[in-house]
Scaffold this motif. Structure first.
Motif, PDB file in Angstrom:
ATOM      1  N   ASP B 538      19.004  -0.426   8.601  1.00 53.54           N
ATOM      2  CA  ASP B 538      17.574  -0.452   8.910  1.00 53.54           C
ATOM      3  C   ASP B 538      16.840   0.803   8.480  1.00 53.54           C
ATOM      4  O   ASP B 538      15.682   1.001   8.843  1.00 53.54           O
ATOM      5  CB  ASP B 538      17.378  -0.671  10.421  1.00 53.54           C
ATOM      6  N   LEU B 539      17.493   1.668   7.752  1.00 54.29           N
ATOM      7  CA  LEU B 539      16.845   2.906   7.340  1.00 54.29           C
ATOM      8  C   LEU B 539      16.013   2.676   6.073  1.00 54.29           C
ATOM      9  O   LEU B 539      16.470   2.044   5.120  1.00 54.29           O
ATOM     10  CB  LEU B 539      17.897   3.990   7.066  1.00 54.29           C
ATOM     11  N   ALA B 540      14.791   3.221   6.099  1.00 57.14           N
ATOM     12  CA  ALA B 540      13.962   3.152   4.895  1.00 57.14           C
ATOM     13  C   ALA B 540      14.475   4.157   3.878  1.00 57.14           C
ATOM     14  O   ALA B 540      15.076   5.180   4.243  1.00 57.14           O
ATOM     15  CB  ALA B 540      12.513   3.468   5.261  1.00 57.14           C
ATOM     16  N   LEU B 541      14.259   3.867   2.613  1.00 56.74           N
ATOM     17  CA  LEU B 541      14.721   4.768   1.570  1.00 56.74           C
ATOM     18  C   LEU B 541      13.833   6.014   1.530  1.00 56.74           C
ATOM     19  O   LEU B 541      12.612   5.928   1.675  1.00 56.74           O
ATOM     20  CB  LEU B 541      14.689   4.079   0.211  1.00 56.74           C
ATOM     21  N   THR B 542      14.454   7.144   1.298  1.00 60.82           N
ATOM     22  CA  THR B 542      13.699   8.369   1.065  1.00 60.82           C
ATOM     23  C   THR B 542      13.143   8.320  -0.359  1.00 60.82           C
ATOM     24  O   THR B 542      13.585   7.491  -1.179  1.00 60.82           O
ATOM     25  CB  THR B 542      14.601   9.598   1.214  1.00 60.82           C
ATOM     26  N   PRO B 543      12.205   9.191  -0.686  1.00 70.23           N
ATOM     27  CA  PRO B 543      11.707   9.199  -2.074  1.00 70.23           C
ATOM     28  C   PRO B 543      12.825   9.384  -3.099  1.00 70.23           C
ATOM     29  O   PRO B 543      12.823   8.755  -4.162  1.00 70.23           O
ATOM     30  CB  PRO B 543      10.734  10.377  -2.078  1.00 70.23           C
ATOM     31  N   THR B 544      13.780  10.227  -2.792  1.00 67.24           N
ATOM     32  CA  THR B 544      14.912  10.426  -3.704  1.00 67.24           C
ATOM     33  C   THR B 544      15.680   9.127  -3.885  1.00 67.24           C
ATOM     34  O   THR B 544      16.004   8.715  -5.017  1.00 67.24           O
ATOM     35  CB  THR B 544      15.848  11.510  -3.145  1.00 67.24           C
ATOM     36  N   ARG B 547      13.778   6.590  -5.932  1.00 65.36           N
ATOM     37  CA  ARG B 547      13.869   6.843  -7.379  1.00 65.36           C
ATOM     38  C   ARG B 547      15.218   6.366  -7.909  1.00 65.36           C
ATOM     39  O   ARG B 547      15.306   5.796  -8.996  1.00 65.36           O
ATOM     40  CB  ARG B 547      13.677   8.337  -7.658  1.00 65.36           C
ATOM     41  N   GLY B 548      16.256   6.588  -7.122  1.00 61.68           N
ATOM     42  CA  GLY B 548      17.572   6.112  -7.527  1.00 61.68           C
ATOM     43  C   GLY B 548      17.636   4.597  -7.601  1.00 61.68           C
ATOM     44  O   GLY B 548      18.260   4.022  -8.490  1.00 61.68           O
ATOM     45  N   ARG B 549      16.963   3.947  -6.649  1.00 58.93           N
ATOM     46  CA  ARG B 549      16.925   2.474  -6.663  1.00 58.93           C
ATOM     47  C   ARG B 549      16.240   1.965  -7.932  1.00 58.93           C
ATOM     48  O   ARG B 549      16.705   1.014  -8.560  1.00 58.93           O
ATOM     49  CB  ARG B 549      16.182   1.958  -5.430  1.00 58.93           C
ATOM     50  N   GLN B 550      15.145   2.613  -8.278  1.00 68.23           N
ATOM     51  CA  GLN B 550      14.439   2.169  -9.487  1.00 68.23           C
ATOM     52  C   GLN B 550      15.296   2.356 -10.737  1.00 68.23           C
ATOM     53  O   GLN B 550      15.250   1.542 -11.662  1.00 68.23           O
ATOM     54  CB  GLN B 550      13.127   2.932  -9.617  1.00 68.23           C
ATOM     55  N   LEU B 551      16.092   3.400 -10.725  1.00 70.56           N
ATOM     56  CA  LEU B 551      16.994   3.613 -11.860  1.00 70.56           C
ATOM     57  C   LEU B 551      18.072   2.537 -11.895  1.00 70.56           C
ATOM     58  O   LEU B 551      18.440   2.029 -12.958  1.00 70.56           O
ATOM     59  CB  LEU B 551      17.632   5.006 -11.745  1.00 70.56           C
ATOM     60  N   PHE B 552      18.566   2.177 -10.729  1.00 69.80           N
ATOM     61  CA  PHE B 552      19.610   1.153 -10.648  1.00 69.80           C
ATOM     62  C   PHE B 552      19.107  -0.183 -11.193  1.00 69.80           C
ATOM     63  O   PHE B 552      19.835  -0.903 -11.869  1.00 69.80           O
ATOM     64  CB  PHE B 552      20.044   0.993  -9.187  1.00 69.80           C
ATOM     65  N   LYS B 642      19.833  15.072 -15.084  1.00 65.54           N
ATOM     66  CA  LYS B 642      20.611  15.417 -13.886  1.00 65.54           C
ATOM     67  C   LYS B 642      19.860  14.994 -12.624  1.00 65.54           C
ATOM     68  O   LYS B 642      20.467  14.551 -11.646  1.00 65.54           O
ATOM     69  CB  LYS B 642      20.886  16.916 -13.880  1.00 65.54           C
ATOM     70  N   HIS B 643      18.549  15.102 -12.664  1.00 61.82           N
ATOM     71  CA  HIS B 643      17.739  14.649 -11.531  1.00 61.82           C
ATOM     72  C   HIS B 643      17.996  13.168 -11.270  1.00 61.82           C
ATOM     73  O   HIS B 643      18.178  12.738 -10.136  1.00 61.82           O
ATOM     74  CB  HIS B 643      16.249  14.833 -11.824  1.00 61.82           C
ATOM     75  N   GLN B 644      17.982  12.392 -12.339  1.00 61.57           N
ATOM     76  CA  GLN B 644      18.127  10.943 -12.178  1.00 61.57           C
ATOM     77  C   GLN B 644      19.518  10.578 -11.673  1.00 61.57           C
ATOM     78  O   GLN B 644      19.668   9.684 -10.843  1.00 61.57           O
ATOM     79  CB  GLN B 644      17.820  10.250 -13.500  1.00 61.57           C
ATOM     80  N   LEU B 645      20.515  11.275 -12.187  1.00 62.46           N
ATOM     81  CA  LEU B 645      21.870  10.997 -11.718  1.00 62.46           C
ATOM     82  C   LEU B 645      21.975  11.304 -10.221  1.00 62.46           C
ATOM     83  O   LEU B 645      22.533  10.507  -9.453  1.00 62.46           O
ATOM     84  CB  LEU B 645      22.883  11.836 -12.507  1.00 62.46           C
ATOM     85  N   ASN B 646      21.433  12.434  -9.812  1.00 66.59           N
ATOM     86  CA  ASN B 646      21.481  12.771  -8.386  1.00 66.59           C
ATOM     87  C   ASN B 646      20.719  11.737  -7.551  1.00 66.59           C
ATOM     88  O   ASN B 646      21.152  11.365  -6.459  1.00 66.59           O
ATOM     89  CB  ASN B 646      20.896  14.165  -8.159  1.00 66.59           C
ATOM     90  N   ASP B 647      19.582  11.284  -8.063  1.00 67.79           N
ATOM     91  CA  ASP B 647      18.812  10.260  -7.352  1.00 67.79           C
ATOM     92  C   ASP B 647      19.628   8.973  -7.208  1.00 67.79           C
ATOM     93  O   ASP B 647      19.672   8.358  -6.137  1.00 67.79           O
ATOM     94  CB  ASP B 647      17.516   9.939  -8.102  1.00 67.79           C
ATOM     95  N   LEU B 648      20.260   8.580  -8.296  1.00 66.15           N
ATOM     96  CA  LEU B 648      21.041   7.336  -8.267  1.00 66.15           C
ATOM     97  C   LEU B 648      22.160   7.433  -7.238  1.00 66.15           C
ATOM     98  O   LEU B 648      22.408   6.484  -6.483  1.00 66.15           O
ATOM     99  CB  LEU B 648      21.630   7.053  -9.661  1.00 66.15           C
ATOM    100  N   ILE B 649      22.799   8.561  -7.199  1.00 64.41           N
ATOM    101  CA  ILE B 649      23.925   8.710  -6.270  1.00 64.41           C
ATOM    102  C   ILE B 649      23.438   8.677  -4.827  1.00 64.41           C
ATOM    103  O   ILE B 649      24.085   8.080  -3.961  1.00 64.41           O
ATOM    104  CB  ILE B 649      24.700   9.991  -6.623  1.00 64.41           C
ATOM    105  N   GLU B 650      22.298   9.276  -4.573  1.00 59.61           N
ATOM    106  CA  GLU B 650      21.757   9.195  -3.212  1.00 59.61           C
ATOM    107  C   GLU B 650      21.409   7.751  -2.852  1.00 59.61           C
ATOM    108  O   GLU B 650      21.547   7.344  -1.700  1.00 59.61           O
ATOM    109  CB  GLU B 650      20.529  10.096  -3.073  1.00 59.61           C
TER     110      GLU B 650
END
Lengths: 386, 655
Positions: B538-544, B547-552, B642-650
């Motif tokens: 039930d947790l909402a996604l953080t901005p990070t 961004r990772g979701r959009q990359l996925f 690297k930003h995007q990779l970190n976002d995706l992992i989060e």
């Protein structure tokens, strides 16, 4: 300082130097005199003890030195991380022990857990309970493998790397990274980092100092207002130069190293020093360790120690002797030849506490032995240790 | 005319239906080919990618709950036994004289670890699913304080230091320990520990806290994995030493022996680097006891006997005199009684080499194991009364606590908490899962490699496809419902096949699990939710994370270049299960692998199931793309910063 204004002042300055030398000459001839240091705002080093290969240090080049709260002395060298053992010998840890790279650039300690954080030319390391854990740009969120600086602030490890700044949250494991794409950073080459209560300062190569308020997620930039790379056109107007080679913060004061002078910022006012207008030994400053509001500055010509008013310089003479010079405001410099000297005048790392001072140099490690034990206890105006 | 019209209409309908069917078939084949980029797939139906609803899955539905005993604690006067019942969110208090339950209080969040303050009897409870420790007033068991700690707290221990009273809490999901002060109740430090810390203890003088991780950590394919025993200064939280327990995992218990300065850790001696053929020789898994001596040296000794194993050692208790240790074996329903004096005698005579090889000598346990006590199903927790005269053993799958007289070593009776749940197929399946009797000489159970259904972080060499070939990473069983096929090459169409006769031959080396038990086992496995699902859902996604979701779910690169459909993350890892259940080649074939096609694992709970890829070569999620992807086959990642990779992992950690 080749500005017109400075050129006009040069004759006075040169005269001052000649006068100083003339007056100081008799003192210089006197070896190891008794120095009245009771009025100095910093401890005075009476002798140096030097350490090198004979003590187990694997290479001549020592980049960093740090004493942990349990009293162990750690050094980062060109060839591994070393700890001084009870017998005085240094024990080495290298890649074969789990260190990510042999070239160690910075060491800091988590004050709570005692974990040692070690920055290297290939990754960040946690040394905890005898075990290394590596954080690299390929196995973690670390922005880049070349880690110049690291610090621990609360639950965060903060790093300065060749391609940006990073914050590792030790509780969640999440990395936040910053570079020119998502911060005020003009370029991502970060040389130094220091936590300061609710703020983090990053020293940026060519972009001054960035202040990050991690609770508000806001940035503030400190730059050299004149933006001149080689000359400080207006003293005390801001950072002395945008090329930050190191920085540190303690007790409300930010200190900035550059290759063109040195800066102090107390949150309201800036104060800058260059070698030809102050006792600062060299403009090429590369490390600062503040302790009780006194800055110990390492450079290519030795060490300068100052609270902003009084200066004590330690140089290496042509015959390897130590030269100590005390500069009091309005007084003639007091120059003393010491029987011992820094292992090398090129100082790369400094650690200072109430008991002793340590210097990492490009040709060995030096310990500065204070003339008076517990010197700060005699100086009521000095801030207490954190 | 009517019949003629009917015939014509029927024929037309058949032709139309046939046409639709044939056309639909060819369309669907083309559709699958277009999306996967592969034309050599076997049977694929709509359910592979569509029509799956999480709320319909077995693990998302409400299941029967059972009063299974987790942590145990005895009041300082020895008159009350407290029992944590995590599955029903309760804490029970029983009278140790009458063995009757006095009361049960509700405590949401999965109460798991228990500790009674040795002086005033205050009860401290870890809430495994709420990431907190609560303090209960001992009289009425009312909550008086609560403090957040790390994720998944399961165990705690108490000490008094020169700086004040301390609790050390093992946080199993965040791989750290919370050091708490009691006055006030506050967290002082949270040092990292080994992976999945599961047990804690304090040194006799109270200065050192011990925390042991139950999952072994690996370096590479040729170095034995090791679990970690972490020594922490109890007053400050400073990490003093990290002791590796070589080839040991599933270390779920910890006790110290005051008189000898020892820390004792029951462990599974796992030898995953040798082929599974060695099960027949008793070489793959055995049970042992790790003894960490005062100087930090660790000696491992066996708890098993030749041809008779005592699988899944878990809880341990040592009597106040330091004479006997009681080690429960959850897989074998037994308590091993270890005479520490005899063990000490043996240690004093053993040379360095003998000590090092001791754990492999199954005849050795006769030197110091003086009794084996039988228990009900799946004993896990154990504790002693303050005077050491009563032993309490939590029989987790029998919903009881066995009480033993330590003088006679005879059972006194049971504290009955429930009916054992034999009517519940999930419970029966869990019983099969934890029972070592299904393996050769009862060497191990399913749980030995899948603690609580999860991973052990190790890769194994199943010899059926060649010794040394096709090393296989152990996969989590959490969230596996509707993710068939199974096995890394995707050759097993169901759980029943995966765990069936063939499995008995290649791994268990004994008779297959009987059909009814196998059915229950499958039911149990499919009831396991993804790790940490409840706390994330039930947790909402953080901005990070967003961004990772959009990359996925990206279908184009930032410059607008389309990403081929077969290389988009969402194609193979299609939500809601994040798998299309179709074997895929993503360029990860190793030199010893027989195929390049590997099953597409689901991603639910992936943040907790390291290592990754079919052979476990990727130690972290980052390594999937930074180290083991050079050709954009496993998603198109070459444009990521690297930003995007970190976002995706989060983002992946939220699944």
């Amino acid at each position: 300082m080749n500005t017109p204004k400075n050129r006009n002042r040069r004759p006075e300055w040169l005269a001052g130097i000649f006068l100083t030398v003339a007056l100081a000459a008799p003192a210089a001839l006197q070896a190891e005199p008794v120095v009245k240091d009771g009025d100095l705002p910093m401890p005075l080093i009476e002798r140096f003890e030097n350490f090198g290969a004979k003590d187990g240090i694997p290479t001549h080049k020592v980049h960093a030195v740090y004493k942990t709260r349990d009293g162990h002395l750690w050094i980062g060298t060109w060839d591994g991380l070393c700890v001084r053992e009870a017998d005085g010998k240094f024990k080495r840890y290298g890649p074969e022990d789990g260190l990510s790279h042999k070239m160690v650039l910075c060491i800091t300690e988590d004050p709570t857990t005692g974990d040692l954080w070690v920055a290297t030319m290939r990754g960040l390391n946690k040394f905890s309970g005898g075990k290394f854990t590596q954080y690299t740009q390929t196995n973690s969120g670390l922005p880049n493998n070349v880690v110049y600086g690291c610090d621990v602030l609360d639950d965060m490890v903060v790093v300065a790397t060749a391609a940006g700044a990073g914050i590792l949250n030790l509780k969640t494991g999440q990395w936040r990274i910053f570079d020119h794409t998502n911060s005020l950073m003009h370029e991502p080459w970060c040389y130094a980092v220091k936590g300061a209560k609710d703020l983090i300062y990053w020293g940026i190569w060519g972009a001054g100092v960035l202040e990050y308020d991690f609770k508000k997620n806001t940035w503030k930039e400190y730059r050299d207002p004149d933006r001149d790379f080689h000359y400080d056109l207006v003293p005390d107007d801001g950072l002395i130069n945008d090329i930050t080679s190191w920085l540190s913060w303690e007790d409300g004061i930010l200190w900035q190293n550059t290759y063109f002078g040195f800066t102090r910022y107390d949150g309201k006012k800036f104060k800058t020093w260059v070698q030809d207008q102050s006792p600062l030994l060299s403009n090429f400053t590369q490390i600062v360790w503040p302790h009780r509001r006194v800055a110990w500055i390492g450079m290519d010509k030795g060490v300068s120690v100052t609270d902003g008013e009084v200066w004590v310089n330690y140089e290496v003479g042509t015959d390897g002797e130590g030269i100590r010079t005390i500069h009091r405001p309005g007084a003639q410099p007091e120059k003393t030849v010491m029987n011992t000297a820094l292992a090398n005048r090129f100082v790369l790392g400094i650690y200072v506490d109430d008991e002793e001072a340590w210097f990492a140099t490009s040709d060995g490690l030096s310990r500065g032995v204070y003339a008076n034990p517990n010197p700060y206890k005699r100086l009521p105006g000095i801030a207490a240790a954190p | 005319m009517k019949s003629r019209g009917f015939i014509i209409t029927s024929l037309a309908s058949v032709v139309a239906a046939g046409g639709l069917g044939v056309g639909g078939y060819y369309w669907s084949v083309a559709h699958v080919q277009r999306w996967t980029g592969m034309d050599h797939l076997g049977f694929v139906n709509c359910n592979h990618c569509h029509l799956v609803r999480v709320e319909k899955l077995p693990w998302a539905k409400e299941r029967p709950r059972h009063p299974a005993p987790a942590g145990l604690a005895v009041s300082p006067d020895g008159r009350r036994l407290y029992i944590a019942l995590d599955d029903v969110n309760e804490v029970a208090e029983a009278d140790t004289a009458t063995l009757q339950v006095n009361r049960r209080i509700k405590l949401a969040g999965g109460p798991y670890g228990l500790l009674a303050h040795p002086q005033d009897g205050r009860l401290f409870v870890t809430l495994r699913h709420a990431d907190a420790v609560v303090e209960l007033e001992p009289g009425r068991l009312t909550e008086v304080a609560r403090i957040p700690v790390g994720k998944g707290p399961v165990c705690l221990a108490y000490t008094r230091t020169e700086a004040g009273e301390r609790l050390i809490v093992a946080n199993s999901l965040s791989d750290d320990a919370s050091l708490l002060s009691l006055s006030p109740l506050a967290e002082i430090a949270r040092p990292h520990t080994g992976r999945e810390p599961f047990a804690t203890a304090m040194s006799a003088d109270g200065s050192v806290a011990f925390v042991v991780g139950r999952i072994a950590e690996t370096k590479d394919f040729v170095t034995p994995a090791a679990s970690e025993l972490t020594l922490i200064r109890a007053a400050t939280g400073r990490v003093l030493k990290r002791v590796p327990l070589e080839s040991a995992h599933l270390a779920e218990g910890l006790a110290t022996v005051a008189s000898r300065g020892w820390a004792l850790t029951p462990l599974v001696k796992v030898r995953n680097l040798i082929p599974i053929t060695q099960v027949a020789n008793g070489w793959v898994m055995s049970s042992g006891l790790g003894i960490t001596l005062a100087d930090g040296q660790t000696v491992q000794v066996p708890l098993d006997e030749a041809n008779d194993y005592f699988a899944d050692p878990s809880g341990i208790a040592v009597d106040p005199a330091g004479r006997y240790a009681y080690v429960v074996s959850g897989g074998s329903d037994a308590v091993s009684v270890v005479d520490l004096e005899r063990l000490s005698d043996w240690l004093s005579k053993a040379c360095e080499l003998t000590r090092r090889e001791a754990v492999d000598d199954l005849s050795l346990s006769a030197e110091y194991v003086v009794a084996r006590l039988r228990t009900g199903r799946n004993p896990r927790a154990v504790t002693l009364s303050p005077d050491g005269r009563r032993l309490f053993v939590g029989e987790r799958l029998a919903d009881r606590v066995l009480v033993v007289d330590t003088a006679t070593r005879e059972p006194v009776g049971h504290v009955v908490l429930g009916d054992g749940g034999a009517w519940d197929p999930i419970r029966r399946g869990e019983s099969v899962f934890t029972k070592a009797a299904h393996t050769f000489q009862s060497q191990f159970s399913c749980r030995s490699c899948h603690p609580d259904g999860h991973v052990d972080g190790l890769a194994y060499d199943f010899d059926g496809d060649g010794i040394g070939d096709n090393l296989l990473d152990n996969r989590s069983l959490h969230g596996l419902a509707s993710t068939a096929p199974f096995k890394w090459i995707g050759s097993n169409p169901s759980v029943e096949v995966q765990c069936g006769p063939r499995f008995a031959r290649v791994l268990m080396r004994t008779d297959p699990i009987p059909p009814d038990d196998l059915k229950d086992l499958a039911t149990y496995l499919q009831s396991l939710p993804p790790t940490g699902w409840e706390r994330r859902r039930d947790l909402a996604l953080t901005p990070t994370q967003e961004r990772g979701r959009q990359l996925f779910f990206a279908t184009t690169r930032p410059d607008g270049t389309p990403i081929p459909r077969e290389r988009q993350c969402q194609t193979c890892h299609r939500p809601p299960l994040f798998t299309a259940r179709i074997p895929t080649a993503v360029g990860t074939r190793g030199p010893r692998d027989a195929t390049e096609l590997f099953d597409t694992p689901h991603l639910l709970g992936i943040g907790y199931s390291a290592p990754y890829l079919h052979d476990g070569r990727a130690k972290t999620l980052e390594e999937l793309w930074t180290t083991y992807q050079t050709n954009d086959l496993h998603g198109v990642s070459s444009y990521w910063s690297k930003h995007q990779l970190n976002d995706l992992i989060e983002y992946l950690k939220t699944l």
